[in-house]
Enzyme design. Structure first.
Site, short mmCIF file in Angstrom:
data_model
loop_
_atom_site.label_atom_id
_atom_site.label_comp_id
_atom_site.label_asym_id
_atom_site.label_seq_id
_atom_site.Cartn_x
_atom_site.Cartn_y
_atom_site.Cartn_z
N HIS A 34 -9.59 2.60 -0.73
CA HIS A 34 -10.96 2.97 -0.35
C HIS A 34 -11.98 1.99 -0.92
O HIS A 34 -13.11 2.35 -1.23
CB HIS A 34 -11.29 4.41 -0.78
CG HIS A 34 -10.68 5.43 0.14
ND1 HIS A 34 -11.38 6.03 1.15
CD2 HIS A 34 -9.42 5.92 0.21
CE1 HIS A 34 -10.58 6.87 1.81
NE2 HIS A 34 -9.37 6.82 1.25
N THR A 35 -11.56 0.75 -1.02
CA THR A 35 -12.48 -0.30 -1.44
C THR A 35 -12.87 -1.18 -0.25
O THR A 35 -13.69 -2.09 -0.41
CB THR A 35 -11.80 -1.20 -2.50
OG1 THR A 35 -10.53 -1.61 -1.97
CG2 THR A 35 -11.57 -0.46 -3.80
N SER A 124 0.01 2.50 8.47
CA SER A 124 -0.80 1.78 9.46
C SER A 124 -0.14 1.61 10.82
O SER A 124 -0.17 0.52 11.40
CB SER A 124 -1.23 0.41 8.93
OG SER A 124 -2.08 0.57 7.88
N GLU A 158 -10.74 0.81 16.76
CA GLU A 158 -10.46 2.09 16.10
C GLU A 158 -11.76 2.82 15.74
O GLU A 158 -11.88 4.02 15.95
CB GLU A 158 -9.59 1.86 14.86
CG GLU A 158 -9.10 3.15 14.27
CD GLU A 158 -7.81 3.03 13.49
OE1 GLU A 158 -7.07 2.04 13.66
OE2 GLU A 158 -7.54 3.95 12.71
N ASP A 170 -6.18 -2.81 6.97
CA ASP A 170 -4.90 -2.70 7.69
C ASP A 170 -4.79 -3.75 8.79
O ASP A 170 -3.78 -4.45 8.91
CB ASP A 170 -4.76 -1.30 8.29
CG ASP A 170 -4.93 -0.20 7.26
OD1 ASP A 170 -4.83 -0.51 6.06
OD2 ASP A 170 -5.19 0.95 7.64
C1 GLA Z 1 -6.75 3.77 5.55
C2 GLA Z 1 -7.79 2.91 6.26
C3 GLA Z 1 -8.05 1.64 5.46
C4 GLA Z 1 -8.38 1.95 4.01
C5 GLA Z 1 -7.35 2.90 3.42
C6 GLA Z 1 -7.73 3.34 2.04
O1 GLA Z 1 -5.52 3.11 5.55
O2 GLA Z 1 -7.34 2.57 7.55
O3 GLA Z 1 -9.08 0.91 6.07
O4 GLA Z 1 -9.68 2.45 3.88
O5 GLA Z 1 -7.17 4.05 4.23
O6 GLA Z 1 -7.65 2.30 1.16
#
Ligand code: GLA
Length: 400
Positions: A34-35, A124, A158, A170
């Site tokens: 979540h960065t 992903s 997305e 991702d």
């Molecule tokens: C999901 C989102 C990413 C990222 C992660 C958390 O995978 O698709 O963009 O924010 O969560 O790190």
């Protein structure tokens, strides 16, 4: 960090009329959760699950989308601009829309998708479909875009078409990854560095991914709630410190000074992100010095922060992490990906990895009565074009 220079792959020697085949991997994130939507750092690597996009021309004026994984098919007129339908095909259609917005208009095609990336496991699968589709459509049209553009348009597909609020990590790693390396990405300016996983004692380790089988989705409420909480804290930091553009710039000291101007939730979520960015920076040092012990410690600290400050873990995942770190050969373990279920990522001595996977699954089965899956992974390349028969879609070294 290096800047973007690699162009997207070209059709090359592919004969006219022959189907084009693009293969995209999945990803696991070693550190940096979540960065990636607040200007921070991430450290993912590509893993050998695959999505295959096969594209061939058709004689009419349609775009058709089929998948071996879903029974329903979709056929659209080339000038169709209808909104998303809440079906699997939204992901490839969203990519098509982004290309169309850039003035790229593929001729009529049949696009067929297949693969083995587990759904809802935080590895992903969506980004893998998006990048495979983007590269196949580009090659089919004879167009070329940079890695940065392919990743960004896949993310926009997305965000804007599927309406899922993901960051850039991702799509970027699935496009730009390099075998044998993790990818350190600065999500503010998209500069990146491939960090070798074969230095010193790190060469004797392997990544073991463990699927808790608790489903995770970025499109559900909690991911959005966390984003909002981070944005609240970030806005306070920006207004207090004019030099702070986003959480990627903020120090813990600055955050502490702002604590009473934001909600408690915003404060502890931001604390996770600020300390997480520092952990990714330290992980770079650990990797260059080939030190799995310090890298593993950082992973464990990251899990504690993700669990306690970010409140993104769950009982099943915590059990997996707590069990893993007490098994022989394990340097570190944490919840990976968007949170609220999905997979753990474990750094394990290679000659222990099979026994580790077996013991972890057995403990999980015994205590929670759930059959986890484990995948022994080495870092692979990002998406590539191939013009060969479809390979087996068996999962990498699966120990289900
Ligand atoms: C999901 C989102 C990413 C990222 C992660 C958390 O995978 O698709 O963009 O924010 O969560 O790190």
């Amino acid at each position: 960090m290096s800047s973007i220079s690699n162009p997207s792959p070209q059709p090359g020697k592919i004969a006219p009329g022959q189907p084009l085949h693009c293969v995209a991997p999945a990803r696991v994130n070693l550190l940096g959760e979540h960065t990636d939507y607040t200007g921070g750092l991430v450290l993912p690597m590509a893993i050998p699950f695959t999505t295959h996009a096969i594209i061939s021309s058709r004689p009419d004026n349609l775009y058709s989308f089929t998948s071996e994984l879903f029974p329903d098919t979709l056929a659209l007129d080339r000038d169709d601009r209808s909104p998303s339908r809440s079906i699997w095909a939204d992901y490839p259609v969203g990519v098509l829309r982004q290309l169309q917005l850039r003035g790229i208009a593929p001729p009529a095609f049949d696009l067929h998708l297949s693969g083995n990336v587990p759904f809802g496991a935080g590895l992903s699968s969506s980004a893998s479909v998006e990048v495979a589709t983007a590269m196949a459509l580009l090659a089919f049209t004879g167009a070329s875009l940079s890695i940065e553009d392919i990743a960004l348009l896949s993310q926009r597909a997305e965000n804007n078409y599927v309406h899922s609020p993901c960051g850039i990590m991702d799509q970027f790693v699935i496009t730009a990854a390099k075998a044998g390396h993790a990818l350190l990405l600065n999500t503010r300016d998209l500069t990146y560095e491939h960090l070798p996983m074969n230095k010193g004692a790190l060469a004797e380790t392997q990544i073991v991914v463990c699927n808790s089988m608790v489903k995770h989705s970025v499109a559900t409420g909690e991911y959005r709630v966390r984003r909002r909480e981070l944005e609240e804290g970030q806005a306070v930091l920006r207004s207090t410190f004019p030099n702070v553009r986003d959480l990627g710039d903020a120090s813990l000291d600055q955050l502490n000074q702002c604590q009473h101007q934001m909600s408690h939730e915003a404060f502890i979520r931001c604390r996770h992100v600020v300390t997480e960015n520092a952990r990714v920076r330290s992980a770079r040092e650990s990797m260059f010095s080939g030190d799995p012990t310090s890298l593993g410690q950082l992973m464990l600290q990251a899990h504690i922060s993700y669990r306690d400050d970010f409140a993104a873990s769950c009982e099943e995942v915590d059990f997996l992490v707590d069990t893993a770190i007490n098994l022989p050969g394990c340097f570190g373990a944490r919840l990976t990906g968007g949170g609220f279920g999905g997979c753990t990522v474990n750094l394990v001595e290679r000659n222990h990895s099979e026994a580790f996977a077996t013991a972890l699954k057995a403990a999980y089965q015994q205590h929670l009565n759930i059959a986890a899956e484990t995948y022994l992974c080495d870092a692979v390349d990002g998406a590539w074009l191939r013009n060969a028969p479809l390979p087996s879609t068996r999962a990498p070294q699966e120990r289900a």
